[in-house]
Design an enzyme around this catalytic site. Structure first.
Site, PDB file in Angstrom:
ATOM      1  N   LYS A  67      37.314 -36.843  49.722  1.00 30.56           N
ATOM      2  CA  LYS A  67      37.069 -35.484  49.224  1.00 30.56           C
ATOM      3  C   LYS A  67      38.147 -34.510  49.716  1.00 30.56           C
ATOM      4  CE  LYS A  67      34.649 -31.918  47.821  1.00 30.56           C
ATOM      5  NZ  LYS A  67      34.537 -31.665  46.395  1.00 30.56           N
ATOM      6  N   LYS A  75      29.937 -31.851  45.093  1.00 26.36           N
ATOM      7  CA  LYS A  75      28.948 -31.010  44.408  1.00 26.36           C
ATOM      8  C   LYS A  75      28.604 -31.542  43.017  1.00 26.36           C
ATOM      9  CE  LYS A  75      31.270 -28.453  41.153  1.00 26.36           C
ATOM     10  NZ  LYS A  75      32.435 -29.308  41.184  1.00 26.36           N
ATOM     11  N   GLY A  87      34.534 -25.314  42.948  1.00 20.94           N
ATOM     12  CA  GLY A  87      35.094 -24.520  44.046  1.00 20.94           C
ATOM     13  C   GLY A  87      36.548 -24.168  43.773  1.00 20.94           C
ATOM     14  N   ASN A  88      37.270 -25.119  43.159  1.00 24.55           N
ATOM     15  CA  ASN A  88      38.671 -24.859  42.814  1.00 24.55           C
ATOM     16  C   ASN A  88      38.781 -23.818  41.707  1.00 24.55           C
ATOM     17  OD1 ASN A  88      40.278 -26.778  44.520  1.00 24.55           O
ATOM     18  ND2 ASN A  88      38.905 -28.227  43.555  1.00 24.55           N
ATOM     19  N   LYS A 106      33.013 -36.019  38.563  1.00 25.62           N
ATOM     20  CA  LYS A 106      32.416 -35.254  37.451  1.00 25.62           C
ATOM     21  C   LYS A 106      31.935 -36.209  36.358  1.00 25.62           C
ATOM     22  CE  LYS A 106      35.536 -31.457  38.235  1.00 25.62           C
ATOM     23  NZ  LYS A 106      34.762 -30.956  39.371  1.00 25.62           N
TER      24      LYS A 106
HETATM   25  P1  ADP Z   1      36.395 -28.546  40.972  1.00 25.95           P
HETATM   26  O1  ADP Z   1      36.699 -27.648  42.105  1.00 25.95           O
HETATM   27  O2  ADP Z   1      35.992 -27.827  39.748  1.00 25.95           O
HETATM   28  O3  ADP Z   1      35.471 -29.676  41.344  1.00 25.95           O
HETATM   29  P2  ADP Z   1      38.586 -30.457  40.948  1.00 25.95           P
HETATM   30  O4  ADP Z   1      39.924 -29.982  41.301  1.00 25.95           O
HETATM   31  O5  ADP Z   1      37.839 -31.270  41.937  1.00 25.95           O
HETATM   32  O6  ADP Z   1      37.790 -29.164  40.503  1.00 25.95           O
HETATM   33  O7  ADP Z   1      38.655 -31.318  39.595  1.00 25.95           O
HETATM   34  C1  ADP Z   1      39.080 -30.769  38.355  1.00 25.95           C
HETATM   35  C2  ADP Z   1      40.573 -30.910  38.170  1.00 25.95           C
HETATM   36  O8  ADP Z   1      40.939 -32.290  38.113  1.00 25.95           O
HETATM   37  C3  ADP Z   1      41.121 -30.344  36.867  1.00 25.95           C
HETATM   38  O9  ADP Z   1      41.297 -28.967  36.954  1.00 25.95           O
HETATM   39  C4  ADP Z   1      42.439 -31.116  36.692  1.00 25.95           C
HETATM   40  O10 ADP Z   1      43.457 -30.433  37.374  1.00 25.95           O
HETATM   41  C5  ADP Z   1      42.196 -32.431  37.445  1.00 25.95           C
HETATM   42  N1  ADP Z   1      42.050 -33.652  36.647  1.00 25.95           N
HETATM   43  C6  ADP Z   1      42.179 -34.885  37.198  1.00 25.95           C
HETATM   44  N2  ADP Z   1      41.954 -35.847  36.282  1.00 25.95           N
HETATM   45  C7  ADP Z   1      41.670 -35.224  35.112  1.00 25.95           C
HETATM   46  C8  ADP Z   1      41.325 -35.700  33.802  1.00 25.95           C
HETATM   47  N3  ADP Z   1      41.230 -36.998  33.519  1.00 25.95           N
HETATM   48  N4  ADP Z   1      41.084 -34.787  32.837  1.00 25.95           N
HETATM   49  C9  ADP Z   1      41.173 -33.480  33.114  1.00 25.95           C
HETATM   50  N5  ADP Z   1      41.480 -32.954  34.333  1.00 25.95           N
HETATM   51  C10 ADP Z   1      41.728 -33.826  35.340  1.00 25.95           C
HETATM   52 MG    MG Z   2      35.850 -31.220  42.836  1.00 24.42          MG
END
Ligand code: ADP
Ligand code: MG
Length: 319
Positions: free
Chosen positions: A132, A217, A14-15, A279
């Site tokens: 969340k 998600k 979503g981000n 993730k």
């Molecule tokens: P999405 O909307 O895709 O779920 P999130 O913002 O929830 O995205 O999670 C992805 C983001 O988390 C990345 O874009 C990065 O900014 C951040 N992030 C946090 N920890 C890590 C990590 N260990 N490695 C890479 N990115 C990370």
């Molecule tokens: Mg996320």
């Protein structure tokens, strides 16, 4: 479209539909969806059958915020309905983006978004420990003021500012699984479990009741990838790879991550629970349930990542 051999579950962040703070408007999100869909249709042209899921963290927060601001005039939107609104709106975005890409390439594909509910546990500890992040990133002062005024819980989000956090119970069952399977097995591009699915519990009569939460998600998508026995499970997000020691001077980007190592890092709280944590857990769950290959990458690198040339590839040592 003819039936295809290999199925990929592609979970779009979503981000990642919001490229930066100046592109939060809906037409900007549509453009980001189009860019992702191009890469997904490239995959289809390589013979992949696609089931696409998407997040909704920022978008669900926007809906709830609009509802709060309009409270003097219109009845509030409960969180499960905000989840459903997002499945419709983002589902429409993807359905239209796929349609237009098929027309552009002269392909005979059909995409369909499904309103998806997921069963969660009434006693899930997430209801007392929200993690969340939803809505926009705020400065600390604004976040704390809203928390006091509106009974929000706010937390610092992966170094990007402060955000409201809501309960994120673990998805236990995808209720529209049979419908998704039927369509996917017949060659439709299915857009399912948007925003992690609408969380519902079962009451004593086994009737479904919506709950105030946002399911992650990533976890819903791994459940779907397991249930569909997907050949590959891909999560696209705002970064090309997963890092260890993210944001620290000794940060290191990973080309691959073996299952046991991923489990060890996850269990020692190495990954942020509001962003990368779910993730990595989603990848662990998928591989532990027999999944063949998992990938975390950015939408731009989807095709390269399938060839192990980009992204972080998750694998089992003995496979
Ligand atoms: P999405 O909307 O895709 O779920 P999130 O913002 O929830 O995205 O999670 C992805 C983001 O988390 C990345 O874009 C990065 O900014 C951040 N992030 C946090 N920890 C890590 C990590 N260990 N490695 C890479 N990115 C990370
Ligand atoms: Mg996320």
């Amino acid at each position: 479209m003819t039936q295809r051999q290999r199925t990929a579950v592609v979970a779009v962040g979503g981000n990642s539909l919001i490229t930066d703070e100046f592109h939060q408007a809906i037409p900007d999100q549509y453009e980001a969806a189009v860019a992702t869909v191009k890469r997904v249709v490239d995959m289809m042209e390589l013979g992949w059958n696609i089931v696409l899921t998407h997040g909704s963290g920022p978008q669900v927060g926007y809906i709830l915020r609009r509802s709060e601001l309009a409270i003097e005039e219109v009845a509030p939107v409960p969180m499960d309905y905000a989840d459903a609104d997002i499945q419709g709106a983002v589902g429409y975005m993807f359905q239209r983006a796929f349609h237009n890409e098929f027309v552009k390439r002269g392909l005979p594909g059909h995409a369909i978004a499904i309103v998806s509910q997921v069963l969660v546990g009434q006693e899930d500890p997430a209801f007392v420990n929200p993690t969340k992040p939803i809505g926009p990133q705020l400065d600390e002062t604004t976040a704390k003021a809203r928390a006091a005024e509106l009974d929000w819980i706010v937390k610092e989000d992966a170094g990007r500012g402060w955000r409201r956090v809501v309960p994120s119970p673990v998805p236990k069952k995808i209720l529209e699984l049979e419908q998704i399977k039927l369509l996917a097995n017949n060659g439709f591009v299915v857009i399912a479990c948007g925003g992690g699915g609408i969380p519902v519990i079962e009451n004593e009569k086994r009737y479904l009741v919506g709950v105030e939460a946002v399911v992650d998600k990533d976890l819903a998508s791994s459940l779907l990838a397991i249930d569909l026995a997907a050949d590959v499970f891909i999560i696209t997000t705002g970064v090309d790879r997963v890092a260890i020691n993210y944001g620290a001077p000794n940060q290191e980007w990973l080309d691959s991550l073996e299952l046991n190592r991923a489990r060890e890092l996850y269990d020692t709280n190495h990954f942020d629970p509001g962003s990368m944590g779910p993730k990595v857990l989603a990848m662990i769950n998928y591989l532990e349930s027999g999944g063949a290959k998992g990938i975390i990458t950015s939408p731009d690198n989807l095709i390269e990542a399938l060839d192990d040339k980009s992204g972080t590839v998750f694998f089992r040592a003995n496979s």
